[in-house]
Design a protein around this motif. Structure first.
Motif, PDB file in Angstrom:
ATOM      1  N   THR A 119      39.292  42.973  46.806  1.00 43.23           N
ATOM      2  CA  THR A 119      38.103  42.843  47.659  1.00 43.23           C
ATOM      3  C   THR A 119      37.690  44.206  48.216  1.00 43.23           C
ATOM      4  O   THR A 119      36.503  44.439  48.477  1.00 43.23           O
ATOM      5  CB  THR A 119      38.371  41.862  48.808  1.00 43.23           C
ATOM      6  N   GLN A 120      38.642  45.134  48.351  1.00 45.69           N
ATOM      7  CA  GLN A 120      38.297  46.477  48.806  1.00 45.69           C
ATOM      8  C   GLN A 120      37.487  47.231  47.749  1.00 45.69           C
ATOM      9  O   GLN A 120      36.642  48.067  48.082  1.00 45.69           O
ATOM     10  CB  GLN A 120      39.582  47.270  49.137  1.00 45.69           C
ATOM     11  N   ASP A 121      37.748  46.936  46.467  1.00 43.50           N
ATOM     12  CA  ASP A 121      36.999  47.589  45.391  1.00 43.50           C
ATOM     13  C   ASP A 121      35.511  47.258  45.459  1.00 43.50           C
ATOM     14  O   ASP A 121      34.673  48.050  44.993  1.00 43.50           O
ATOM     15  CB  ASP A 121      37.549  47.162  44.024  1.00 43.50           C
ATOM     16  N   LEU A 122      35.186  46.109  46.020  1.00 45.90           N
ATOM     17  CA  LEU A 122      33.778  45.737  46.137  1.00 45.90           C
ATOM     18  C   LEU A 122      33.024  46.707  47.048  1.00 45.90           C
ATOM     19  O   LEU A 122      31.818  46.927  46.872  1.00 45.90           O
ATOM     20  CB  LEU A 122      33.648  44.315  46.693  1.00 45.90           C
ATOM     21  N   LEU A 123      33.732  47.297  48.000  1.00 48.75           N
ATOM     22  CA  LEU A 123      33.091  48.183  48.968  1.00 48.75           C
ATOM     23  C   LEU A 123      32.657  49.504  48.347  1.00 48.75           C
ATOM     24  O   LEU A 123      31.754  50.167  48.865  1.00 48.75           O
ATOM     25  CB  LEU A 123      34.039  48.454  50.143  1.00 48.75           C
ATOM     26  N   THR A 124      33.298  49.888  47.230  1.00 50.53           N
ATOM     27  CA  THR A 124      32.983  51.177  46.606  1.00 50.53           C
ATOM     28  C   THR A 124      32.325  51.021  45.227  1.00 50.53           C
ATOM     29  O   THR A 124      32.122  52.017  44.531  1.00 50.53           O
ATOM     30  CB  THR A 124      34.258  52.017  46.464  1.00 50.53           C
ATOM     31  N   ALA A 125      32.013  49.796  44.840  1.00 50.20           N
ATOM     32  CA  ALA A 125      31.401  49.563  43.528  1.00 50.20           C
ATOM     33  C   ALA A 125      30.040  50.240  43.436  1.00 50.20           C
ATOM     34  O   ALA A 125      29.211  50.129  44.347  1.00 50.20           O
ATOM     35  CB  ALA A 125      31.265  48.068  43.277  1.00 50.20           C
ATOM     36  N   ARG A 126      29.817  50.944  42.334  1.00 49.62           N
ATOM     37  CA  ARG A 126      28.519  51.590  42.096  1.00 49.62           C
ATOM     38  C   ARG A 126      27.488  50.581  41.586  1.00 49.62           C
ATOM     39  O   ARG A 126      26.300  50.682  41.888  1.00 49.62           O
ATOM     40  CB  ARG A 126      28.680  52.724  41.075  1.00 49.62           C
ATOM     41  N   GLU A 127      27.982  49.636  40.792  1.00 47.66           N
ATOM     42  CA  GLU A 127      27.140  48.565  40.265  1.00 47.66           C
ATOM     43  C   GLU A 127      27.988  47.302  40.187  1.00 47.66           C
ATOM     44  O   GLU A 127      29.226  47.367  40.204  1.00 47.66           O
ATOM     45  CB  GLU A 127      26.599  48.891  38.864  1.00 47.66           C
ATOM     46  N   ALA A 128      27.340  46.166  40.071  1.00 48.33           N
ATOM     47  CA  ALA A 128      28.034  44.908  39.837  1.00 48.33           C
ATOM     48  C   ALA A 128      27.090  43.989  39.075  1.00 48.33           C
ATOM     49  O   ALA A 128      25.869  44.081  39.224  1.00 48.33           O
ATOM     50  CB  ALA A 128      28.467  44.256  41.156  1.00 48.33           C
ATOM     51  N   PHE A 129      27.668  43.136  38.245  1.00 47.96           N
ATOM     52  CA  PHE A 129      26.836  42.174  37.522  1.00 47.96           C
ATOM     53  C   PHE A 129      27.659  40.964  37.116  1.00 47.96           C
ATOM     54  O   PHE A 129      28.889  40.995  37.087  1.00 47.96           O
ATOM     55  CB  PHE A 129      26.150  42.815  36.307  1.00 47.96           C
ATOM     56  N   MET A 130      26.944  39.871  36.835  1.00 42.84           N
ATOM     57  CA  MET A 130      27.538  38.633  36.356  1.00 42.84           C
ATOM     58  C   MET A 130      27.235  38.484  34.873  1.00 42.84           C
ATOM     59  O   MET A 130      26.234  39.018  34.384  1.00 42.84           O
ATOM     60  CB  MET A 130      26.954  37.432  37.107  1.00 42.84           C
ATOM     61  N   THR A 131      28.081  37.733  34.179  1.00 44.60           N
ATOM     62  CA  THR A 131      27.822  37.427  32.776  1.00 44.60           C
ATOM     63  C   THR A 131      28.003  35.939  32.531  1.00 44.60           C
ATOM     64  O   THR A 131      28.942  35.323  33.047  1.00 44.60           O
ATOM     65  CB  THR A 131      28.763  38.197  31.830  1.00 44.60           C
ATOM     66  N   SER A 132      27.107  35.355  31.744  1.00 47.22           N
ATOM     67  CA  SER A 132      27.262  33.960  31.325  1.00 47.22           C
ATOM     68  C   SER A 132      26.302  33.685  30.182  1.00 47.22           C
ATOM     69  O   SER A 132      25.427  34.505  29.866  1.00 47.22           O
ATOM     70  CB  SER A 132      26.989  32.994  32.483  1.00 47.22           C
ATOM     71  N   THR A 133      26.449  32.509  29.591  1.00 44.02           N
ATOM     72  CA  THR A 133      25.586  32.123  28.477  1.00 44.02           C
ATOM     73  C   THR A 133      24.130  32.044  28.901  1.00 44.02           C
ATOM     74  O   THR A 133      23.236  32.466  28.169  1.00 44.02           O
ATOM     75  CB  THR A 133      26.051  30.766  27.911  1.00 44.02           C
ATOM     76  N   THR A 134      23.868  31.507  30.079  1.00 39.31           N
ATOM     77  CA  THR A 134      22.486  31.335  30.536  1.00 39.31           C
ATOM     78  C   THR A 134      21.950  32.550  31.285  1.00 39.31           C
ATOM     79  O   THR A 134      20.744  32.785  31.313  1.00 39.31           O
ATOM     80  CB  THR A 134      22.351  30.100  31.437  1.00 39.31           C
ATOM     81  N   LYS A 135      22.834  33.315  31.910  1.00 38.91           N
ATOM     82  CA  LYS A 135      22.386  34.459  32.718  1.00 38.91           C
ATOM     83  C   LYS A 135      22.372  35.763  31.933  1.00 38.91           C
ATOM     84  O   LYS A 135      21.809  36.753  32.400  1.00 38.91           O
ATOM     85  CB  LYS A 135      23.295  34.602  33.945  1.00 38.91           C
ATOM     86  N   ASN A 136      23.002  35.782  30.761  1.00 34.71           N
ATOM     87  CA  ASN A 136      23.193  37.025  30.017  1.00 34.71           C
ATOM     88  C   ASN A 136      23.889  38.037  30.930  1.00 34.71           C
ATOM     89  O   ASN A 136      25.013  37.836  31.304  1.00 34.71           O
ATOM     90  CB  ASN A 136      21.870  37.560  29.470  1.00 34.71           C
ATOM     91  N   ILE A 137      23.190  39.093  31.306  1.00 34.90           N
ATOM     92  CA  ILE A 137      23.692  40.058  32.282  1.00 34.90           C
ATOM     93  C   ILE A 137      22.789  39.964  33.500  1.00 34.90           C
ATOM     94  O   ILE A 137      21.578  40.173  33.393  1.00 34.90           O
ATOM     95  CB  ILE A 137      23.661  41.499  31.731  1.00 34.90           C
ATOM     96  N   LEU A 138      23.363  39.649  34.655  1.00 33.31           N
ATOM     97  CA  LEU A 138      22.561  39.486  35.863  1.00 33.31           C
ATOM     98  C   LEU A 138      23.109  40.416  36.944  1.00 33.31           C
ATOM     99  O   LEU A 138      24.226  40.220  37.434  1.00 33.31           O
ATOM    100  CB  LEU A 138      22.614  38.035  36.348  1.00 33.31           C
ATOM    101  N   PRO A 139      22.341  41.445  37.328  1.00 32.50           N
ATOM    102  CA  PRO A 139      22.816  42.394  38.331  1.00 32.50           C
ATOM    103  C   PRO A 139      23.086  41.730  39.677  1.00 32.50           C
ATOM    104  O   PRO A 139      22.309  40.887  40.131  1.00 32.50           O
ATOM    105  CB  PRO A 139      21.661  43.400  38.444  1.00 32.50           C
ATOM    106  N   VAL A 140      24.195  42.097  40.277  1.00 34.17           N
ATOM    107  CA  VAL A 140      24.505  41.675  41.647  1.00 34.17           C
ATOM    108  C   VAL A 140      24.071  42.809  42.563  1.00 34.17           C
ATOM    109  O   VAL A 140      24.630  43.907  42.516  1.00 34.17           O
ATOM    110  CB  VAL A 140      26.007  41.379  41.816  1.00 34.17           C
ATOM    111  N   LEU A 141      23.070  42.557  43.377  1.00 33.52           N
ATOM    112  CA  LEU A 141      22.472  43.603  44.212  1.00 33.52           C
ATOM    113  C   LEU A 141      23.014  43.598  45.636  1.00 33.52           C
ATOM    114  O   LEU A 141      22.822  44.573  46.375  1.00 33.52           O
ATOM    115  CB  LEU A 141      20.946  43.440  44.242  1.00 33.52           C
ATOM    116  N   GLU A 142      23.708  42.526  46.007  1.00 37.92           N
ATOM    117  CA  GLU A 142      24.211  42.426  47.385  1.00 37.92           C
ATOM    118  C   GLU A 142      25.417  41.497  47.425  1.00 37.92           C
ATOM    119  O   GLU A 142      25.410  40.443  46.779  1.00 37.92           O
ATOM    120  CB  GLU A 142      23.094  41.879  48.279  1.00 37.92           C
ATOM    121  N   ILE A 143      26.460  41.910  48.143  1.00 39.55           N
ATOM    122  CA  ILE A 143      27.641  41.069  48.332  1.00 39.55           C
ATOM    123  C   ILE A 143      27.972  41.034  49.818  1.00 39.55           C
ATOM    124  O   ILE A 143      28.153  42.081  50.446  1.00 39.55           O
ATOM    125  CB  ILE A 143      28.857  41.593  47.538  1.00 39.55           C
TER     126      ILE A 143
END
Length: 274
Positions: free
Chosen positions: A221-245
């Protein structure tokens, strides 16, 4: 659509009349598995990979699939031809069957349904906001029909003005209810959780992109604080950027460079127009 068909144990029937008994363990106890893949211009996308995962899930859950790969693919193709939906989603569900005592596994029912689906590329630029929650799914390596926690958390997600939830357990980031999760760290590594997650098909395709520094590892969970980018992957979402956590902006609050490049690569792999 009134002319859409489904398959029940290998027989095509009108979707409006397709049914199973309330005695089925999927209804009585929520016991069953499924897999879901897409068709683009009538062609199934990554069908072999989805079927392999389906049979793996069935084996782990002690559910016997009476059809082999070839027979199942034949039924799927018949359904695709019958419904004539060029861009669609197809769900294969295997239930616990009609249990005599409502507790023991019986002969499974195999249900295949199809519905129109077309991916919207605009979703990529909109991105998604996540809220974290401590939870570990049961049998995470299996694609079960159990989405109890995810549905239970819908009011929690809305209360926090988020779009979806990101599970973590004992300080380790896991996955989202319907998607895998990646971060891009400060070393430009594209990292996804290595343990206690469903091994998504799109996830595997991202890990196979050799032009990127991809890896499976523990994400804290600490790694989330320093992530430069984040995204989700799935069959329906393909690649979906995570802009806020948890209300914290990731990167500059817009889809990152690496996420964008991976998005384009995955679309090309699927034969999907950008």
């Amino acid at each position: 659509m009134s002319n859409i068909y489904s398959s029940i144990n290998g027989t095509l029937v009108p979707a409006q009349t397709a049914s199973v008994s309330i005695a089925d363990l999927s209804i009585q106890r929520g016991y069953g598995i499924f897999d879901y893949f897409r068709t683009i211009n009538h062609q199934p996308v990554f069908l072999e990979e989805h079927l392999n995962r389906f049979y793996h899930s069935a084996k782990v859950m002690h559910l016997n699939v009476e059809m082999n790969h070839g027979q199942l693919k034949k039924i799927i193709q018949e359904l695709i031809l019958k419904n004539n939906l060029p861009d669609s989603g197809i769900r294969i569900t295997l239930t616990g069957g009609y249990s005599a005592d409502g507790y023991q596994i019986a002969s499974p029912n195999l249900l295949i349904t199809q519905s129109a689906f077309q991916y919207n590329n605009d979703n990529f630029n909109k991105g998604i906001r996540l809220i974290t929650y401590e939870h570990q799914r049961q049998l995470p390596q299996v694609k079960t029909i159990d989405y109890l926690k995810a549905i239970y958390l819908q009011p929690f997600i809305k209360e926090h003005q988020a779009d979806d939830v990101l599970y973590h357990f004992r300080n380790e980031v896991c996955e989202c209810p319907r998607a895998n999760f990646f971060i891009v760290n400060d070393q430009q590594q594209v990292v996804t959780a290595s343990n206690n997650i469903l091994r998504g098909i799109t996830r595997e395709k991202v890990l196979g992109l050799r032009e990127f520094n991809t890896k499976e590892a523990i994400i804290t969970t600490q790694d989330l604080l320093t992530a430069r980018e984040a995204f989700m992957t799935s069959t329906t979402k393909n690649i979906l950027p995570v802009l806020e956590i948890d209300g914290r902006i990731i990167g500059n609050g817009r889809p990152g460079k690496i996420s964008t490049e991976i998005f384009r690569k995955i679309l090309a792999l699927k034969g999907e127009a950008e």
